[in-house]
Design a protein around this motif. Structure first.
Motif, PDB file in Angstrom:
ATOM      1  N   ALA A  13       0.226  -4.343  -7.543  1.00  0.00           N
ATOM      2  CA  ALA A  13      -0.841  -4.598  -8.516  1.00  0.00           C
ATOM      3  C   ALA A  13      -0.436  -5.659  -9.536  1.00  0.00           C
ATOM      4  O   ALA A  13      -1.292  -6.383 -10.043  1.00  0.00           O
ATOM      5  CB  ALA A  13      -1.218  -3.303  -9.221  1.00  0.00           C
ATOM      6  N   ARG A  14       0.842  -5.747  -9.812  1.00  0.00           N
ATOM      7  CA  ARG A  14       1.328  -6.726 -10.789  1.00  0.00           C
ATOM      8  C   ARG A  14       1.845  -7.999 -10.120  1.00  0.00           C
ATOM      9  O   ARG A  14       2.444  -8.839 -10.753  1.00  0.00           O
ATOM     10  CB  ARG A  14       2.426  -6.093 -11.647  1.00  0.00           C
ATOM     11  CG  ARG A  14       1.863  -5.068 -12.613  1.00  0.00           C
ATOM     12  CD  ARG A  14       2.946  -4.240 -13.268  1.00  0.00           C
ATOM     13  NE  ARG A  14       2.387  -3.286 -14.196  1.00  0.00           N
ATOM     14  CZ  ARG A  14       1.800  -2.149 -13.873  1.00  0.00           C
ATOM     15  NH1 ARG A  14       1.658  -1.834 -12.601  1.00  0.00           N
ATOM     16  NH2 ARG A  14       1.334  -1.331 -14.783  1.00  0.00           N
TER      17      ARG A  14
ATOM     18  N   PRO B  51      10.254   7.994 -11.921  1.00  0.00           N
ATOM     19  CA  PRO B  51       9.313   6.887 -11.813  1.00  0.00           C
ATOM     20  C   PRO B  51       9.260   6.003 -13.054  1.00  0.00           C
ATOM     21  O   PRO B  51       9.119   4.787 -12.949  1.00  0.00           O
ATOM     22  CB  PRO B  51       7.961   7.564 -11.559  1.00  0.00           C
ATOM     23  CG  PRO B  51       8.164   9.006 -11.793  1.00  0.00           C
ATOM     24  CD  PRO B  51       9.624   9.291 -11.738  1.00  0.00           C
TER      25      PRO B  51
ATOM     26  N   ALA C  64       9.689   2.022 -12.970  1.00  0.00           N
ATOM     27  CA  ALA C  64       8.594   1.156 -13.393  1.00  0.00           C
ATOM     28  C   ALA C  64       8.979   0.244 -14.552  1.00  0.00           C
ATOM     29  O   ALA C  64       8.551  -0.902 -14.612  1.00  0.00           O
ATOM     30  CB  ALA C  64       7.371   2.004 -13.773  1.00  0.00           C
TER      31      ALA C  64
ATOM     32  N   LEU D  50       3.861   5.095  -5.213  1.00  0.00           N
ATOM     33  CA  LEU D  50       3.195   4.703  -6.463  1.00  0.00           C
ATOM     34  C   LEU D  50       3.922   3.541  -7.127  1.00  0.00           C
ATOM     35  O   LEU D  50       3.295   2.622  -7.672  1.00  0.00           O
ATOM     36  CB  LEU D  50       3.120   5.904  -7.409  1.00  0.00           C
ATOM     37  CG  LEU D  50       2.177   7.017  -6.966  1.00  0.00           C
ATOM     38  CD1 LEU D  50       2.344   8.240  -7.858  1.00  0.00           C
ATOM     39  CD2 LEU D  50       0.733   6.535  -6.955  1.00  0.00           C
ATOM     40  N   TYR D  51       5.253   3.569  -7.079  1.00  0.00           N
ATOM     41  CA  TYR D  51       6.052   2.468  -7.627  1.00  0.00           C
ATOM     42  C   TYR D  51       5.716   1.177  -6.891  1.00  0.00           C
ATOM     43  O   TYR D  51       5.476   0.131  -7.489  1.00  0.00           O
ATOM     44  CB  TYR D  51       7.532   2.818  -7.512  1.00  0.00           C
ATOM     45  CG  TYR D  51       8.490   1.702  -7.863  1.00  0.00           C
ATOM     46  CD1 TYR D  51       8.379   1.006  -9.061  1.00  0.00           C
ATOM     47  CD2 TYR D  51       9.521   1.354  -7.001  1.00  0.00           C
ATOM     48  CE1 TYR D  51       9.268  -0.012  -9.383  1.00  0.00           C
ATOM     49  CE2 TYR D  51      10.418   0.351  -7.321  1.00  0.00           C
ATOM     50  CZ  TYR D  51      10.285  -0.337  -8.514  1.00  0.00           C
ATOM     51  OH  TYR D  51      11.162  -1.331  -8.830  1.00  0.00           O
ATOM     52  N   ARG D  52       5.665   1.269  -5.566  1.00  0.00           N
ATOM     53  CA  ARG D  52       5.353   0.084  -4.761  1.00  0.00           C
ATOM     54  C   ARG D  52       3.952  -0.434  -5.078  1.00  0.00           C
ATOM     55  O   ARG D  52       3.734  -1.643  -5.210  1.00  0.00           O
ATOM     56  CB  ARG D  52       5.489   0.435  -3.275  1.00  0.00           C
ATOM     57  CG  ARG D  52       5.345  -0.746  -2.359  1.00  0.00           C
ATOM     58  CD  ARG D  52       5.476  -0.274  -0.906  1.00  0.00           C
ATOM     59  NE  ARG D  52       5.443  -1.404  -0.024  1.00  0.00           N
ATOM     60  CZ  ARG D  52       6.486  -1.886   0.639  1.00  0.00           C
ATOM     61  NH1 ARG D  52       7.663  -1.311   0.519  1.00  0.00           N
ATOM     62  NH2 ARG D  52       6.362  -2.911   1.436  1.00  0.00           N
ATOM     63  N   ALA D  53       2.989   0.475  -5.208  1.00  0.00           N
ATOM     64  CA  ALA D  53       1.617   0.077  -5.531  1.00  0.00           C
ATOM     65  C   ALA D  53       1.562  -0.621  -6.892  1.00  0.00           C
ATOM     66  O   ALA D  53       0.805  -1.579  -7.067  1.00  0.00           O
ATOM     67  CB  ALA D  53       0.693   1.292  -5.509  1.00  0.00           C
ATOM     68  N   ALA D  54       2.358  -0.158  -7.855  1.00  0.00           N
ATOM     69  CA  ALA D  54       2.407  -0.796  -9.175  1.00  0.00           C
ATOM     70  C   ALA D  54       2.980  -2.207  -9.059  1.00  0.00           C
ATOM     71  O   ALA D  54       2.500  -3.132  -9.725  1.00  0.00           O
ATOM     72  CB  ALA D  54       3.236   0.043 -10.142  1.00  0.00           C
ATOM     73  N   LEU D  55       3.979  -2.383  -8.221  1.00  0.00           N
ATOM     74  CA  LEU D  55       4.542  -3.722  -8.014  1.00  0.00           C
ATOM     75  C   LEU D  55       3.506  -4.648  -7.390  1.00  0.00           C
ATOM     76  O   LEU D  55       3.349  -5.793  -7.811  1.00  0.00           O
ATOM     77  CB  LEU D  55       5.792  -3.644  -7.128  1.00  0.00           C
ATOM     78  CG  LEU D  55       7.007  -2.935  -7.721  1.00  0.00           C
ATOM     79  CD1 LEU D  55       8.099  -2.776  -6.659  1.00  0.00           C
ATOM     80  CD2 LEU D  55       7.538  -3.665  -8.942  1.00  0.00           C
TER      81      LEU D  55
ATOM     82  N   SER E 113       0.836  -1.185   0.000  1.00  0.00           N
ATOM     83  CA  SER E 113       0.000   0.000   0.000  1.00  0.00           C
ATOM     84  C   SER E 113       0.875   1.240   0.000  1.00  0.00           C
ATOM     85  O   SER E 113       2.078   1.177   0.227  1.00  0.00           O
ATOM     86  CB  SER E 113      -0.911  -0.022   1.222  1.00  0.00           C
ATOM     87  OG  SER E 113      -0.201   0.330   2.382  1.00  0.00           O
TER      88      SER E 113
END
Length: 169
Positions: free
Chosen positions: A120-121, A158, A162, A113-118, A1
């Motif tokens: 999510a994937r 970012p 990413a 945001l980078y962590r959230a993208a990780l 999160s």
């Protein structure tokens, strides 16, 4: 999160055992602690930014030059915008402020945001040490090529994080 990239905008020239232990516990739990490098110029990185368990942030201006007040030292992990940043003013309204405490929440937001993208994937979340290594290879030079005592490896980018790209040709 997004709460797993925690900005800390406080500082001291001497380390606190209590704050060090808290930063180490957070890092051991998988959180990234993003800390202001300090506003002491050549006096060195302040604490908690100087702890190995944190990611320290220097301040750069709109021309990607290090701010003259930004603390410098070997334990500098990245840079972010920290000069003439519009911020909320006590009592209401806005004001222009400068400091590594302005750069730190910007960097923490990008890293969140980078962590959230990780997440999510369903990709692995880097430890603080692994994140530091990523920042060294995936930041954009802000002062001199490569790592330096003024801006670390450069400003957090970012897109490079990413896409797992490096800024080097």
């Amino acid at each position: 999160s997004l709460h797993d990239a925690l900005p800390i905008c406080l500082g001291s020239s001497s380390p606190s055992a209590t704050i060090k232990a808290a930063c180490e516990r957070a890092a051991a739990a998988g959180a990234w602690v993003i800390a202001a490098a300090g506003n002491e110029g050549n006096a060195g990185i302040g604490y908690p930014g100087g702890f190995a368990s944190t990611i320290s942030v220097a301040a750069i201006d709109r021309n990607f030059r290090v701010a003259n007040f930004s603390s410098r030292g070997d334990k500098l992990d990245c840079s972010g915008p920290g000069v003439d940043i519009v911020s909320c003013k006590p009592g209401g309204g806005y004001q222009s402020m400068s400091g590594t405490s302005m750069a730190t929440p910007f960097v923490a937001g990008l890293l969140g945001l980078y962590r959230a993208a990780l997440v999510a994937r369903n990709l692995p979340i880097p430890t603080t040490l692994e994140l530091r290594e990523q920042l060294f290879s995936r930041s954009t030079d802000a002062y001199t090529p490569g790592d330096d005592r003024r801006t670390g490896p450069g400003w957090v980018t970012p897109l490079l994080l990413a896409l797992n790209l490096t800024a080097d040709p």
